[in-house]
Design an enzyme around this catalytic site. Sequence first.
Site, PDB file in Angstrom:
ATOM      1  N   TRP A   1       0.819  -1.214   0.000  1.00  9.73           N
ATOM      2  CA  TRP A   1       0.000   0.000   0.000  1.00  9.73           C
ATOM      3  C   TRP A   1       0.848   1.257   0.000  1.00  9.73           C
ATOM      4  CZ3 TRP A   1      -1.758   3.091   4.596  1.00  9.73           C
ATOM      5  CH2 TRP A   1      -2.840   3.938   4.295  1.00  9.73           C
TER       6      TRP A   1
ATOM      7  N   GLU B   1      -6.628  -0.378  -6.175  1.00  3.83           N
ATOM      8  CA  GLU B   1      -7.069   0.965  -6.547  1.00  3.83           C
ATOM      9  C   GLU B   1      -5.875   1.682  -7.165  1.00  3.83           C
ATOM     10  OE1 GLU B   1     -10.434   2.292  -3.292  1.00  3.83           O
ATOM     11  OE2 GLU B   1      -8.360   2.875  -2.980  1.00  3.83           O
TER      12      GLU B   1
END
Length: 596
Positions: free
Chosen positions: A437, A493
């Site tokens: 992330w 994403e």
Amino acid sequence: MPASSPDSRPPSIGRRTLLGAAAAATPAVLGAATPSAAAPSVRKKPRALPGGGDLGPNVIVFDPSTPGIQARLDEVFRRQESAQFGTGRYALLFKPGTYHGLNAQLGFYTSIAGLGLSPDDTTINGDVTVDAGWFNGNATQNFWRSAENLALVPVNGTNRWAVAQAAPFRRMHVRGGLNLSPTGYGWASGGYIADSRIDGQVGPYSQQQWYTRDSAIGSWLNGVWNMVFSGVEGAPAQSFPNPPYTTLDTTPISREKPFLYLQGNDYRVFLPEKRTNARGVTWGNGTPRGTSLPLSQFYVARPGVSAATLNEALAQGLHLLLTPGIYHLDRPIQVSRPNTVVLGLGYATLIPDGGVTALKVADVDGVRLAGFLVDAGPVNSPTLLEIGPQSASADHSANPVTVQDVFVRIGGAGAGKATTSMVINSRHTIVDHTWVWRADHGEGVGWETNRADYGVVVNGDDVLATGLFVEHFNKYDVQWNGQRGRTIFFQNEKAYDAPNQAAIQNGPLKGYAAYKVGDGVTAHEGWGLGSYCYYNVDPTIVQHHGFAAPVRSGVRFHNLLVVSLGGQGQYECVINDTGSPTSGTSTVPSTVVSYP
């Protein structure tokens, strides 16, 4: 699914909420005593580092007779409930036996686990709860917590586990149902279950995506965008995209995560064996299959220990047990011995200082990395985690390297940078549940502030990923160059914070694919892969596709989707030039069932 607005989120948190729209140092090694004046000066070898020892103050161990268990659980939860980027780290361990009337609420960086060989050795008549009261009913930021190796008898018949990424639910037996959404069925965006049995119904409700592996469930209630199952007894039938179920009868290869347990009064670490074409739990017929190691064969590390000491322990032949806390590294941890175990407790966190790589694994068999977080430092690291050197070529098919519940973060707790987060060069590596992330909220966040071009780069052949979550990188989130790679479940994403279309331009292409298979690859396969965009800085940005791969018969994908969250940016295609564009403000997936 309910909608939210930017104005409804707590001001201190950041953009992740918008998904709802859709301690003491280890002593130094001692040298020899000073030689006598009459004897020649001879330098003796340093004293060997000890194995085993105390697990430290942040590993809290209970037995059924321990007084005040609930009060202690509540105390840890108060500290950790909203400490998303705090420094607290805790492991809550329960000795085998039966416990009554408990509700273990789990906040950030908190792990709960039983200390038996089987989940049924440790039964809690009560709940292990994750909810989202701290965030107004929004569970999309309930990261970094875990439950493992327990049997639960929920008070009202259903246990609540409303999590997002990096929150594994492993080796659990729920004698009832499991609710994966927060109170009120608000927003949720996780998650991962493995080697678990849920006797009743699993209700994901608002969970946007989920992966369940090698488990048994009573039933499954619904799906939003991407629900993936492999080796799950009771899983719903294949039906993507409506309902959005991707179901594989078995998992091609799996080897469960190592875990700490008690044999009498002695701690040991169990190492489950590798399974092929796996289905169902490993512990259902008594003692699980595998081997175990006594704690005396582990260097029990405490926060403050140096990387040099960790490497000395490894060179000495010890494994590493990282107790909860923060570990600053001025050089890489070097894992060079076959079958080495590096196991973290309570989200032990490695921070590389001065631009070093946190951990490197040689091209050797059987290394097991599990249960820790790598947090990038402020000086750019070329890589954060390397599995095998660039020249890796050995065949590890009989005894692969496994990377399980190893999470990577760039930014959020402060400015961090890394060109590439995780590089996998060794053949036959299994990556089983990771969240890599680049932070979209917290401290030290910005297009260049926490720059990180690549999330996961796979150069080794025959690599398998089961449960791959990779998000928000400046260029490719996943770049797969090895042959015969396989991925079961991918969630992504694209970076929210791209300042404009030019910032993501990739030669003639608009944007970098979330998942890119190298042009020279002739064999690759993926099942249940999704990519979402939310270009909130410049909503006019267009991403050509979520997935890119050479057009060859041996490169195959099943059940792909892309989603524009509320129309903040759009995709033109799903994979290469195939698949309908997203359009308008409707958060509705565009899907491709089979490619090519």
